[in-house]
Design a protein around this motif. Structure first.
Motif, short mmCIF file in Angstrom:
data_model
loop_
_atom_site.label_atom_id
_atom_site.label_comp_id
_atom_site.label_asym_id
_atom_site.label_seq_id
_atom_site.Cartn_x
_atom_site.Cartn_y
_atom_site.Cartn_z
N ALA A 11 17.20 70.60 -68.66
CA ALA A 11 16.61 71.04 -67.39
C ALA A 11 15.71 69.95 -66.80
O ALA A 11 15.78 69.65 -65.60
N ALA A 12 14.88 69.36 -67.66
CA ALA A 12 13.97 68.32 -67.18
C ALA A 12 14.74 67.09 -66.70
O ALA A 12 14.36 66.46 -65.70
N ASP A 13 15.82 66.76 -67.37
CA ASP A 13 16.61 65.60 -66.99
C ASP A 13 17.29 65.82 -65.64
O ASP A 13 17.37 64.90 -64.82
N ARG A 14 17.74 67.02 -65.40
CA ARG A 14 18.36 67.33 -64.10
C ARG A 14 17.34 67.15 -62.97
O ARG A 14 17.67 66.60 -61.90
N VAL A 15 16.12 67.63 -63.18
CA VAL A 15 15.09 67.49 -62.16
C VAL A 15 14.77 66.02 -61.93
O VAL A 15 14.68 65.55 -60.79
N ALA A 16 14.61 65.27 -63.01
CA ALA A 16 14.27 63.86 -62.89
C ALA A 16 15.35 63.08 -62.15
O ALA A 16 15.05 62.26 -61.26
N ARG A 17 16.61 63.35 -62.46
CA ARG A 17 17.69 62.63 -61.80
C ARG A 17 17.81 63.02 -60.34
O ARG A 17 18.12 62.19 -59.48
N ALA A 18 17.52 64.28 -60.03
CA ALA A 18 17.54 64.72 -58.63
C ALA A 18 16.44 64.03 -57.82
O ALA A 18 16.58 63.83 -56.61
N GLU A 19 15.36 63.65 -58.50
CA GLU A 19 14.25 62.95 -57.85
C GLU A 19 14.47 61.44 -57.80
O GLU A 19 13.60 60.70 -57.34
N GLY A 20 15.62 60.99 -58.27
CA GLY A 20 15.95 59.57 -58.22
C GLY A 20 15.44 58.76 -59.39
O GLY A 20 15.49 57.52 -59.36
N LYS A 21 14.97 59.41 -60.42
CA LYS A 21 14.47 58.71 -61.60
C LYS A 21 15.62 58.33 -62.52
O LYS A 21 16.74 58.82 -62.39
N GLU A 22 15.35 57.46 -63.47
CA GLU A 22 16.35 57.03 -64.42
C GLU A 22 16.76 58.20 -65.32
O GLU A 22 15.93 59.07 -65.63
N PRO A 23 18.03 58.25 -65.76
CA PRO A 23 18.45 59.33 -66.65
C PRO A 23 17.76 59.23 -68.00
O PRO A 23 17.37 58.14 -68.44
N GLY A 24 17.63 60.37 -68.66
CA GLY A 24 17.10 60.38 -70.01
C GLY A 24 18.17 60.00 -71.02
O GLY A 24 19.37 60.18 -70.76
N TYR A 25 17.74 59.49 -72.16
CA TYR A 25 18.66 59.08 -73.21
C TYR A 25 18.22 59.66 -74.56
O TYR A 25 17.03 59.94 -74.77
N VAL A 26 19.17 59.83 -75.45
CA VAL A 26 18.90 60.22 -76.83
C VAL A 26 19.73 59.32 -77.74
O VAL A 26 20.76 58.78 -77.33
N PRO A 27 19.31 59.15 -78.99
CA PRO A 27 20.12 58.36 -79.92
C PRO A 27 21.44 59.08 -80.23
O PRO A 27 21.49 60.31 -80.26
N VAL A 28 22.47 58.31 -80.47
CA VAL A 28 23.73 58.90 -80.93
C VAL A 28 23.54 59.42 -82.36
O VAL A 28 23.96 60.52 -82.69
N VAL A 29 22.88 58.62 -83.20
CA VAL A 29 22.62 59.00 -84.58
C VAL A 29 21.19 58.64 -84.94
O VAL A 29 20.57 57.79 -84.31
N ASP A 30 20.65 59.29 -85.97
CA ASP A 30 19.31 59.00 -86.46
C ASP A 30 19.27 59.24 -87.96
O ASP A 30 19.88 60.20 -88.45
N ALA A 31 18.57 58.39 -88.67
CA ALA A 31 18.47 58.55 -90.12
C ALA A 31 17.70 59.81 -90.50
O ALA A 31 17.92 60.38 -91.57
N ASP A 32 16.82 60.26 -89.60
CA ASP A 32 15.99 61.43 -89.85
C ASP A 32 16.66 62.67 -89.25
O ASP A 32 16.73 62.80 -88.03
N PRO A 33 17.14 63.61 -90.08
CA PRO A 33 17.82 64.79 -89.54
C PRO A 33 16.89 65.72 -88.77
O PRO A 33 17.37 66.63 -88.08
N MET A 34 15.59 65.50 -88.86
CA MET A 34 14.64 66.33 -88.13
C MET A 34 14.41 65.83 -86.71
O MET A 34 13.74 66.49 -85.91
N LYS A 35 14.97 64.67 -86.40
CA LYS A 35 14.83 64.13 -85.04
C LYS A 35 16.10 64.41 -84.25
O LYS A 35 17.20 64.44 -84.80
N PRO A 36 15.99 64.63 -82.94
CA PRO A 36 17.18 64.94 -82.13
C PRO A 36 18.12 63.75 -82.01
O PRO A 36 17.67 62.61 -81.81
N SER A 37 19.40 63.99 -82.17
CA SER A 37 20.43 62.98 -81.95
C SER A 37 21.70 63.70 -81.55
O SER A 37 21.84 64.91 -81.74
N ALA A 38 22.64 62.93 -81.01
CA ALA A 38 23.89 63.53 -80.54
C ALA A 38 24.78 63.97 -81.69
O ALA A 38 25.43 65.02 -81.63
#
Length: 305
Positions: free
Chosen positions: A166-193
């Motif tokens: 939701a926040a990314d949609r608002v930001a992009r509608a305002e002309g801001k850069e898109p948000g990114y997430v890692p594809v993978v992460d060594a820590d399973p407690m951190k968000p990744s794709a």
């Protein structure tokens, strides 16, 4: 066997780049197999091994390309790199077919498509809607984004992703850069794709020896959850389908793929491998996997069934 660097334009004029493999045993106009990789992966990440295997065993050509925004391929003006819009990738696959059939050494009546993981889902859709396709090979496919997302992402993490979407949609509608997430992460407690240990092992191995980047847009994850490539699987017939499923797959779970396969119509063939998702690409199971796929291609693409 020869390999040529190639490029072609998509229907919206984006340049995609890849390789065209020619078989020494092909004469006149020969069949062509169009191959693309899965979620954020590049053509260098084992697709060359499959292409070389096929052209060394069969009188066929193979076209391998990087998806738009990844590897050597461009992206539409004003659009970010490292973003996957599934239906755009499906459209690009059809544009790759159009390029392949434009080549003088390719028989336009014998075109196969090969996809793995995310693109293993794409070929199910393209195989149904693009009737130029005469053989479909789907390897360890993502068949349901919704179900796959629910398997990969804990419910409490999903709540966090919803807020991020939701926040990314608002930001992009305002002309801001898109948000990114890692594809993978060594820590399973951190968000990744792709939050599985084997995903982390596979991709970080390639990060050090290719141009692969460990990043993808937030929008990519939202669209992944909404993507249902299995929806037309029963419409692929009478085009023959080979689905390769890894019994130990924790990234694109085997039961989801088998459920989709059950809904496909004949002619179809199932290859079950006793391994995990990424073991289908290389190592112990490569010869077995690629060998079965080559036999399928020989029957349906070379000999015509």
């Amino acid at each position: 066997m020869g390999r040529e660097d190639i490029e072609f334009k998509t229907s919206d004029r984006v340049t995609l780049r890849g390789w065209f493999y020619s078989s020494d045993s092909a004469s006149g106009k020969a069949p062509c197999l169009v191959m693309s990789h899965g979620f954020t992966a590049l053509k260098e990440m084992d697709l060359d091994a499959f292409a070389e295997h096929f052209v060394s065993k069969l009188p066929i050509h193979v076209l391998v390309y990087d998806n738009r925004g990844f590897g050597d391929s461009d992206v539409a003006e004003g659009e970010p790199r490292y973003e996957i819009i599934p239906m755009v990738q499906c459209s690009d696959m059809s544009d790759a077919i159009t390029y392949a059939v434009s080549r003088p050494e390719v028989d336009p009546g014998r075109i196969g498509i090969w996809g793995s993981s995310y693109s293993g889902g794409h070929v199910l859709y393209v195989g149904a809607v693009d009737r130029r396709v005469t053989a479909v090979l789907s390897q360890v496919p993502c068949v349901s984004g919704w179900d796959n997302f629910s398997r990969l992402v804990r419910p409490d993490f999903a709540v966090g992703f919803n807020a991020t979407f939701a926040a990314d949609r608002v930001a992009r509608a305002e002309g801001k850069e898109p948000g990114y997430v890692p594809v993978v992460d060594a820590d399973p407690m951190k968000p990744s794709a792709l939050p599985t240990p084997d995903s982390y092992e596979f991709f970080t191995k390639w990060e050090s020896k290719s141009s692969w980047k460990n990043t993808v847009t937030v929008k990519t994850i939202e669209l992944f959850r909404a993507y249902e490539p299995q929806q037309l699987i029963d419409k692929i017939a009478p085009t023959p389908l080979l689905m390769t499923v890894a019994r130990g797959d924790v990234l694109t779970p085997a039961d989801l793929a088998l459920g989709a396969y059950a809904r496909a119509k004949e002619p179809k063939q199932l290859q079950l491998l006793p391994c995990g998702h990424f073991e289908a690409y290389a190592g112990t199971y490569f010869e077995r996997n690629a060998g079965t796929q080559a036999e399928f291609l020989k029957k349906w693409l070379v000999e015509g069934g």
